[in-house]
Design a protein around this motif. Structure first.
Motif, mmCIF file in Angstrom:
data_model
loop_
_atom_site.group_PDB
_atom_site.id
_atom_site.type_symbol
_atom_site.label_atom_id
_atom_site.label_comp_id
_atom_site.label_asym_id
_atom_site.label_seq_id
_atom_site.Cartn_x
_atom_site.Cartn_y
_atom_site.Cartn_z
ATOM 1 N N ILE A 9 0.937 -1.478 -0.020
ATOM 2 C CA ILE A 9 -0.016 -0.254 0.092
ATOM 3 C C ILE A 9 0.752 1.332 -0.008
ATOM 4 O O ILE A 9 0.627 2.191 -0.725
ATOM 5 C CB ILE A 9 -1.023 0.052 1.199
ATOM 6 C CG1 ILE A 9 -2.039 -1.130 1.012
ATOM 7 C CG2 ILE A 9 -1.450 1.343 1.320
ATOM 8 C CD1 ILE A 9 -2.833 -1.303 2.370
ATOM 9 N N LEU A 10 2.019 1.433 0.917
ATOM 10 C CA LEU A 10 2.827 2.447 0.996
ATOM 11 C C LEU A 10 3.529 2.602 -0.435
ATOM 12 O O LEU A 10 3.763 3.757 -0.977
ATOM 13 C CB LEU A 10 3.843 2.340 1.959
ATOM 14 C CG LEU A 10 3.222 2.530 3.302
ATOM 15 C CD1 LEU A 10 4.269 2.055 4.252
ATOM 16 C CD2 LEU A 10 2.841 3.964 3.613
ATOM 17 N N ILE A 12 2.281 1.902 -3.431
ATOM 18 C CA ILE A 12 1.296 2.340 -4.457
ATOM 19 C C ILE A 12 1.328 3.880 -4.144
ATOM 20 O O ILE A 12 1.222 4.700 -5.297
ATOM 21 C CB ILE A 12 0.077 1.547 -4.454
ATOM 22 C CG1 ILE A 12 0.127 0.050 -4.776
ATOM 23 C CG2 ILE A 12 -0.952 2.156 -5.055
ATOM 24 C CD1 ILE A 12 -0.956 -0.868 -4.472
ATOM 25 N N ILE A 13 1.153 4.184 -3.064
ATOM 26 C CA ILE A 13 1.182 5.481 -2.575
ATOM 27 C C ILE A 13 2.245 6.581 -3.094
ATOM 28 O O ILE A 13 2.083 7.429 -3.763
ATOM 29 C CB ILE A 13 0.869 5.938 -1.073
ATOM 30 C CG1 ILE A 13 -0.590 5.064 -0.689
ATOM 31 C CG2 ILE A 13 0.659 7.316 -0.576
ATOM 32 C CD1 ILE A 13 -0.965 5.233 0.659
ATOM 33 N N ILE A 14 3.597 5.982 -2.871
ATOM 34 C CA ILE A 14 4.739 6.677 -3.057
ATOM 35 C C ILE A 14 4.621 6.742 -4.663
ATOM 36 O O ILE A 14 5.045 8.071 -5.288
ATOM 37 C CB ILE A 14 5.934 5.946 -2.659
ATOM 38 C CG1 ILE A 14 5.896 6.119 -1.026
ATOM 39 C CG2 ILE A 14 6.953 6.349 -3.243
ATOM 40 C CD1 ILE A 14 6.820 5.318 -0.362
ATOM 41 N N ALA A 16 2.158 6.752 -6.784
ATOM 42 C CA ALA A 16 1.053 7.807 -7.339
ATOM 43 C C ALA A 16 1.488 9.004 -7.010
ATOM 44 O O ALA A 16 1.351 10.027 -7.752
ATOM 45 C CB ALA A 16 -0.264 7.404 -6.536
ATOM 46 N N TRP A 17 2.312 9.599 -5.929
ATOM 47 C CA TRP A 17 2.492 10.741 -5.496
ATOM 48 C C TRP A 17 3.774 11.329 -6.393
ATOM 49 O O TRP A 17 3.920 12.378 -6.820
ATOM 50 C CB TRP A 17 3.398 10.538 -4.031
ATOM 51 C CG TRP A 17 3.556 12.257 -3.588
ATOM 52 C CD1 TRP A 17 4.793 12.766 -3.948
ATOM 53 C CD2 TRP A 17 3.181 12.470 -2.498
ATOM 54 N NE1 TRP A 17 4.683 13.768 -3.149
ATOM 55 C CE2 TRP A 17 3.704 13.789 -2.061
ATOM 56 C CE3 TRP A 17 2.120 12.149 -1.549
ATOM 57 C CZ2 TRP A 17 3.420 14.731 -1.137
ATOM 58 C CZ3 TRP A 17 1.659 13.130 -0.463
ATOM 59 C CH2 TRP A 17 2.533 14.376 -0.193
#
Length: 68
Positions: A9-10, A12-14, A16-17
């Motif tokens: 999850i982290l 994927i967030i990174i 996307a950022w």
């Protein structure tokens, strides 16, 4: 198992950022090129550091017996 899901999850967030930052730099075209070049340079330096770290195992062995 939960730890791996959390890391995924982290990640994927990174990603996307980072994509959002790059798209923002592209949208601010004339000035955004400077930011893209900075990110590119930092990424290349980071890759060089990782490459040096993984290839310098002999250096770590040489100083292993020294007590600091």
């Amino acid at each position: 198992m939960l730890e791996k899901i959390s890391y995924l999850i982290l990640l994927i967030i990174i990603l996307a950022w980072i994509i959002a930052i790059i798209l923002g730099f592209i949208m601010a075209f004339p000035v955004g090129i400077i930011g893209l070049l900075v990110i590119l340079a930092m990424g290349l330096l980071f890759i060089k550091v990782l490459k040096d770290k993984f290839t310098s195992k002999g250096e770590e062995e040489k100083y292993k017996d020294i007590k600091w």
